[in-house]
Design an enzyme around this catalytic site. Structure first.
Site, mmCIF file in Angstrom:
data_model
loop_
_atom_site.group_PDB
_atom_site.id
_atom_site.type_symbol
_atom_site.label_atom_id
_atom_site.label_comp_id
_atom_site.label_asym_id
_atom_site.label_seq_id
_atom_site.Cartn_x
_atom_site.Cartn_y
_atom_site.Cartn_z
ATOM 1 N N ASP A 52 3.026 -0.333 12.329
ATOM 2 C CA ASP A 52 1.911 -0.932 11.775
ATOM 3 C C ASP A 52 1.664 -2.300 11.956
ATOM 4 O O ASP A 52 0.765 -2.957 11.488
ATOM 5 C CB ASP A 52 2.099 -0.723 10.121
ATOM 6 C CG ASP A 52 1.962 0.770 9.669
ATOM 7 O OD1 ASP A 52 1.392 1.676 10.535
ATOM 8 O OD2 ASP A 52 2.686 1.115 8.722
ATOM 9 N N LYS A 73 0.750 -1.270 0.001
ATOM 10 C CA LYS A 73 -0.109 0.108 0.053
ATOM 11 C C LYS A 73 0.678 1.317 -0.103
ATOM 12 O O LYS A 73 0.765 2.183 -1.203
ATOM 13 C CB LYS A 73 -0.876 0.097 1.105
ATOM 14 C CG LYS A 73 -1.550 1.426 1.419
ATOM 15 C CD LYS A 73 -2.521 1.255 2.612
ATOM 16 C CE LYS A 73 -2.031 1.512 4.080
ATOM 17 N NZ LYS A 73 -1.731 3.005 4.395
ATOM 18 N N ASN A 74 1.784 1.416 1.096
ATOM 19 C CA ASN A 74 2.391 2.480 1.307
ATOM 20 C C ASN A 74 3.577 2.890 -0.119
ATOM 21 O O ASN A 74 3.961 4.099 -0.117
ATOM 22 C CB ASN A 74 3.073 2.586 2.564
ATOM 23 C CG ASN A 74 2.065 2.775 3.557
ATOM 24 O OD1 ASN A 74 0.879 3.126 3.265
ATOM 25 N ND2 ASN A 74 2.234 2.562 4.942
ATOM 26 N N ARG A 121 -4.204 10.693 3.625
ATOM 27 C CA ARG A 121 -2.955 11.243 4.349
ATOM 28 C C ARG A 121 -2.040 11.411 3.235
ATOM 29 O O ARG A 121 -1.262 12.354 3.145
ATOM 30 C CB ARG A 121 -2.565 10.415 5.659
ATOM 31 C CG ARG A 121 -1.128 10.840 5.797
ATOM 32 C CD ARG A 121 -0.945 11.903 6.985
ATOM 33 N NE ARG A 121 0.176 12.290 7.343
ATOM 34 C CZ ARG A 121 0.584 13.380 7.883
ATOM 35 N NH1 ARG A 121 -0.206 14.306 8.150
ATOM 36 N NH2 ARG A 121 1.992 13.699 8.070
ATOM 37 N N ASP A 134 -5.679 8.417 8.989
ATOM 38 C CA ASP A 134 -5.961 7.742 10.110
ATOM 39 C C ASP A 134 -6.099 8.505 11.413
ATOM 40 O O ASP A 134 -5.383 9.606 11.334
ATOM 41 C CB ASP A 134 -4.960 6.737 10.428
ATOM 42 C CG ASP A 134 -4.876 5.651 9.411
ATOM 43 O OD1 ASP A 134 -5.997 5.139 8.703
ATOM 44 O OD2 ASP A 134 -3.791 5.044 9.107
#
Ligand code: EPU
Length: 425
Positions: free
Chosen positions: A308, A22-23, A94, A118
């Site tokens: 995470d 994802k990141n 974000r 978040d």
């Protein structure tokens, strides 16, 4: 609105493949702003946050066309006409701030709102503004709005007073086309930073040292068109989440398509907790532990124990014998979900907003709970599988933001999890 209904204590087994990170995907998409021609990205996860970044890209005039399964995207930013990001979308992710560096580098200015994301603690943009200012930008702040201007950014030495992943990546993107050399000191070392630098270097950037605390970027006039595709690296957090699921439910599960080399410190903690793990080149086999042991976990920037992983690991530790300590050092609001674990029967004491003490093992019971954010949400799903009876989890949009078709994939392991439409919770 949708919710998950989970029947706990069903035996799980089999293998599950890890999605693209994802990141990393959330950074490579805005990086395309700097690339002439079309960029082809593969192994992109199909998740809400990627959808928002693609919408943002389209919102400023870029084009993005996906394969039928949406894992491959062809992105062109040739026709971008504005450097003002659509407000509604910015507040939804974000990572929207990741457009700041590349848009500023390409157009000399960018307008953005304070990004959303978040609810895990204060998430300021001060480091980004400091870094861009050091590179010659002028920042005008309004009520949660930023107008950043710089005819041409210039290379600078910037020392991070604290490590930040997205700011390291944003400044990297800003510096690629700047005049002269930029040196980032105390930079983030995450695998995603290395992937981003590789992506840019393949397209003509001059970046050295990504993956170490000092990154040196020599500005170039422009990047080059490159037809070769770029594969998003495997999601180490998703892989670790599945490992916690397997260990907490005492299930033999093989996690495939992952990169164990990105997970050394996490794996070390699992082993200390008594979990038996076999590492393959791109897989992890988790076998049921005879007994799970309490451990101490302190979150840290990469290569330390990632924040995470913290929530899934906390659920695992509710099943370990003894007293565990979880110390969340990165975000001040990332332990409040433990209240929900307490409602399920976990014996957890919050020492302060950064530390919880877990007494295990405890017998979890199914409850109706709301998912607060991505990682806490998936941790509650794991708790649902550990618990006796039925667990209902609301606000699963938060989980879908980061985990692709998670219910479908977990059913492949034998899990009893249903996605249900609901008007209320
Ligand atoms: N910080 C500042 N000022 C800044 C930026 C950050 O004080 O200008 C603080 C933050 O408040 C936090 C710390 O620095 O306390 C570290 O934050 P960082 O900037 O590293 O976090 P981030 O880049 O916003 C990324 C991931 C997060 C992950 C963190 C830490 C993305 C899109 N997000 O956030 O991922 O938890 O790094 O590794 O890359 C998630 O995937 O669930 C997630 C939240």
């Amino acid at each position: 609105m949708q919710k998950f209904i989970i029947a706990g204590r069903k035996p799980l087994s089999g293998h599950i493949a890890v999605s693209g990170d994802k990141n990393t995907a959330l950074k490579i998409i805005p990086a395309c702003v700097l690339v002439p021609g079309t960029t082809r990205l593969t192994n992109v996860p199909v998740i809400e946050d990627v959808g928002v970044m693609i919408e943002l890209l389209k919102g400023i005039g870029g084009t993005a066309v996906s394969s039928d399964d949406q894992h491959t995207w062809e992105i062109s930013t040739k026709n971008i006409t504005t450097s003002t990001l659509p407000e509604k979308l910015v507040t939804r992710a974000r990572a929207s701030s990741m457009f700041a560096g590349p848009l500023l580098a390409r157009f000399g200015e960018v307008h953005l709102r304070h990004p959303g994301g978040d609810v895990i603690g204060e998430r300021p943009l001060d480091l980004l503004l400091e870094g861009l200012t050091a590179m010659g930008a002028q920042v005008t702040q309004g009520d949660r709005t930023y107008h950043i201007k710089a005819k041409r950014l210039r290379g600078a030495k910037f020392v991070f007073r604290r490590v930040s992943v997205t700011v390291t990546e944003n400044l990297l993107l800003a510096a690629v086309l700047a005049d002269g050399v930029t040196e980032l000191s105390n930079a983030a070392m995450e695998p995603g930073v290395i992937a981003l630098a590789e992506f840019l270097n393949q397209r003509g950037a001059k970046i050295q040292g990504a993956g170490s605390p000092t990154i040196k970027i020599t500005g170039v006039k422009h990047l080059t068109e490159k037809s070769a595709e770029f594969a998003i690296i495997p999601d180490r957090i998703e892989a670790g989440t599945f490992a916690c699921l397997a260990a907490a439910t005492h299930s033999p599960i093989e996690i495939t398509n992952c990169e164990p080399a990105h997970m050394d410190v996490f794996i070390k903690h699992l082993e200390l907790a008594g979990v038996s793990i076999k590492r393959g080149a791109a897989s992890l086999s988790i076998r049921p532990a005879k007994k799970l042991r309490a451990i101490e976990v302190v979150t840290h920037e990469y290569p330390g124990f990632a924040t995470d992983y913290q929530a899934p690991m906390t659920v695992l530790l509710t099943q370990a014998e003894g007293v565990s300590l979880v110390h969340e050092t990165i975000f001040e609001g990332r332990l409040f979900y433990t209240d929900k674990l307490k409602q399920m029967g976990a014996r957890i004491i919050m020492a302060d907003p950064h530390r919880v003490i877990i007494n295990g093992p405890s017998n979890l019971r199914g409850r109706k709970i709301i998912s607060p954010d991505i990682r806490a949400g998936i941790a509650l799903v794991i708790a649902g599988f550990v618990a006796e009876g039925t667990t209902t989890i609301g606000n699963i949009y938060q989980i879908d933001r980061g985990y692709e078709k998670i219910d479908e994939r977990l059913r492949g392991l034998g899990a009893d999890i249903q996605r249900v439409e609901t008007d209320y919770f």
